[in-house]
Scaffold this motif. Structure first.
Motif, PDB file in Angstrom:
ATOM      1  N   ASP A  42      61.045  28.712   8.610  1.00  0.00           N
ATOM      2  CA  ASP A  42      59.905  28.360   7.769  1.00  0.00           C
ATOM      3  C   ASP A  42      60.213  28.785   6.342  1.00  0.00           C
ATOM      4  O   ASP A  42      60.204  29.972   6.029  1.00  0.00           O
ATOM      5  CB  ASP A  42      58.651  29.072   8.295  1.00  0.00           C
ATOM      6  CG  ASP A  42      57.432  28.849   7.400  1.00  0.00           C
ATOM      7  OD1 ASP A  42      57.468  27.922   6.574  1.00  0.00           O
ATOM      8  OD2 ASP A  42      56.464  29.614   7.536  1.00  0.00           O
ATOM      9  N   SER A  44      58.434  27.795   3.601  1.00  0.00           N
ATOM     10  CA  SER A  44      57.306  27.391   2.766  1.00  0.00           C
ATOM     11  C   SER A  44      57.076  28.387   1.629  1.00  0.00           C
ATOM     12  O   SER A  44      56.410  28.086   0.649  1.00  0.00           O
ATOM     13  CB  SER A  44      56.033  27.264   3.609  1.00  0.00           C
ATOM     14  OG  SER A  44      55.752  28.475   4.273  1.00  0.00           O
ATOM     15  N   ASP A  45      57.625  29.586   1.784  1.00  0.00           N
ATOM     16  CA  ASP A  45      57.512  30.614   0.742  1.00  0.00           C
ATOM     17  C   ASP A  45      58.895  30.953   0.199  1.00  0.00           C
ATOM     18  O   ASP A  45      59.918  30.612   0.784  1.00  0.00           O
ATOM     19  CB  ASP A  45      56.864  31.885   1.318  1.00  0.00           C
ATOM     20  CG  ASP A  45      55.470  31.628   1.834  1.00  0.00           C
ATOM     21  OD1 ASP A  45      54.713  30.941   1.131  1.00  0.00           O
ATOM     22  OD2 ASP A  45      55.149  32.101   2.935  1.00  0.00           O
ATOM     23  N   THR A  76      59.265  23.211   5.483  1.00  0.00           N
ATOM     24  CA  THR A  76      59.053  23.648   4.100  1.00  0.00           C
ATOM     25  C   THR A  76      57.595  23.622   3.673  1.00  0.00           C
ATOM     26  O   THR A  76      57.285  23.787   2.503  1.00  0.00           O
ATOM     27  CB  THR A  76      59.865  22.767   3.122  1.00  0.00           C
ATOM     28  OG1 THR A  76      59.456  21.410   3.273  1.00  0.00           O
ATOM     29  CG2 THR A  76      61.346  22.894   3.370  1.00  0.00           C
ATOM     30  N   GLY A  77      56.695  23.397   4.614  1.00  0.00           N
ATOM     31  CA  GLY A  77      55.280  23.448   4.272  1.00  0.00           C
ATOM     32  C   GLY A  77      54.690  22.122   3.855  1.00  0.00           C
ATOM     33  O   GLY A  77      53.522  22.059   3.504  1.00  0.00           O
ATOM     34  N   SER A 130      51.424  26.156   5.061  1.00  0.00           N
ATOM     35  CA  SER A 130      52.447  26.528   6.027  1.00  0.00           C
ATOM     36  C   SER A 130      51.880  26.229   7.410  1.00  0.00           C
ATOM     37  O   SER A 130      51.196  27.056   8.003  1.00  0.00           O
ATOM     38  CB  SER A 130      52.807  28.014   5.910  1.00  0.00           C
ATOM     39  OG  SER A 130      53.759  28.366   6.891  1.00  0.00           O
ATOM     40  N   LEU A 132      52.549  26.324  10.478  1.00  0.00           N
ATOM     41  CA  LEU A 132      53.419  26.884  11.496  1.00  0.00           C
ATOM     42  C   LEU A 132      52.955  26.532  12.906  1.00  0.00           C
ATOM     43  O   LEU A 132      53.761  26.151  13.759  1.00  0.00           O
ATOM     44  CB  LEU A 132      53.479  28.410  11.323  1.00  0.00           C
ATOM     45  CG  LEU A 132      54.403  29.178  12.268  1.00  0.00           C
ATOM     46  CD1 LEU A 132      55.833  28.669  12.168  1.00  0.00           C
ATOM     47  CD2 LEU A 132      54.353  30.672  11.949  1.00  0.00           C
ATOM     48  N   SER A 157      60.254  33.504   9.790  1.00  0.00           N
ATOM     49  CA  SER A 157      59.027  33.166   9.072  1.00  0.00           C
ATOM     50  C   SER A 157      58.248  34.448   8.777  1.00  0.00           C
ATOM     51  O   SER A 157      58.422  35.461   9.456  1.00  0.00           O
ATOM     52  CB  SER A 157      58.161  32.230   9.936  1.00  0.00           C
ATOM     53  OG  SER A 157      56.886  32.032   9.368  1.00  0.00           O
TER      54      SER A 157
END
Length: 240
Positions: A42, A44-45, A76-77, A130, A132, A157
């Motif tokens: 993950d 996304s951040d 990647t969100g 995100s 998830l 993540s």
């Protein structure tokens, strides 16, 4: 730190295939295999702990056994989109396969994984969402459809779900029981029967108290899915 269903997906889960350094098809060739591992990263951040990330991927690579299928998915969100960067079986030598072919296949496997590590590390974007839980729903289907008797899920993540359906950031303070009720209400409890789950990348953006509550949620989550949360911490440690 060691710690010990897929009905409705609110986001449309999309999947695309790509690879870097090698030709597009070279790293996406699943063949006959005995076990399967899915690595979901993950991103996304922003990557808070690059050294821990590198160590976690190195540990994962050392845990892979000959004859094991490795799928690497990148999130990647952007909704719950997942890009599969690699889907290969780690070569296993036998009397029916020449040593030269085994060496060539092993070299390709290593090259693909190195290429994937570079791709994962360079993805450094910030996204508002995100998804998830939604993405895990897709991963559960992939593992369910695999015939291997042994299955593992590796997650890198911060484990902070943040989508229109469920946002951990909106719960102040975050409460594991309240969060679980929301997840079940939104039909986001996936199925991971007898899947060993190992999580790294946690704790970088939350307090110690929040980290403990977050771990309690995910421990309960994977128990409810039928899986087993066998590792949860900032950096993955090799079991070899």
């Amino acid at each position: 730190m060691i710690s010990r269903a897929f009905p409705l997906i609110v986001f449309l889960t999309c999947i695309t295939y790509s690879s870097t350094a090698l030709a597009a098809d070279d790293c996406i060739k699943p063949e006959k295999h005995e076990t399967v591992s899915y690595l979901l990263v993950d991103r996304s951040d922003r990557l808070e702990n690059k050294d821990g990330f590198d160590k976690s991927l190195t540990a994962l690579e050392s845990m892979l056994q000959p004859g094991e299928r490795l799928i690497v998915g990148l999130s990647t969100g952007k909704g719950s989109d997942t890009t599969v960067l690699m889907d290969l079986v780690k070569p296993k030598g036998s009397m029916w396969v020449s040593m030269l072919k085994t060496r060539a296949d092993t070299k390709k496997f290593t090259s693909c994984f190195d290429s994937v590590k570079s791709k994962l590390a360079e993805t450094d974007e910030e996204h508002d969402k995100s998804a998830l839980l939604e993405t895990l729903g897709f991963v559960s289907k992939v593992l369910k459809n695999d015939s291997a008797s042994k299955k593992r899920l590796f997650l890198y993540s911060d484990m902070m779900q943040n989508s229109p359906s469920v946002s951990f950031y909106s719960m102040k303070p975050f409460d594991p029981e309240t969060a679980m009720k929301k997840v079940e209400k939104e039909y986001l409890l996936s199925k991971f029967p007898e899947v060993s789950v190992l999580v790294a990348g946690t704790g970088a953006t939350v307090t110690d108290a929040q980290a403990r509550r977050l771990e309690a949620f995910w421990t309960n989550f994977f128990e409810k899915t039928g899986g087993s949360l066998d590792f949860y911490g900032p950096v993955l440690l090799s079991s070899n």
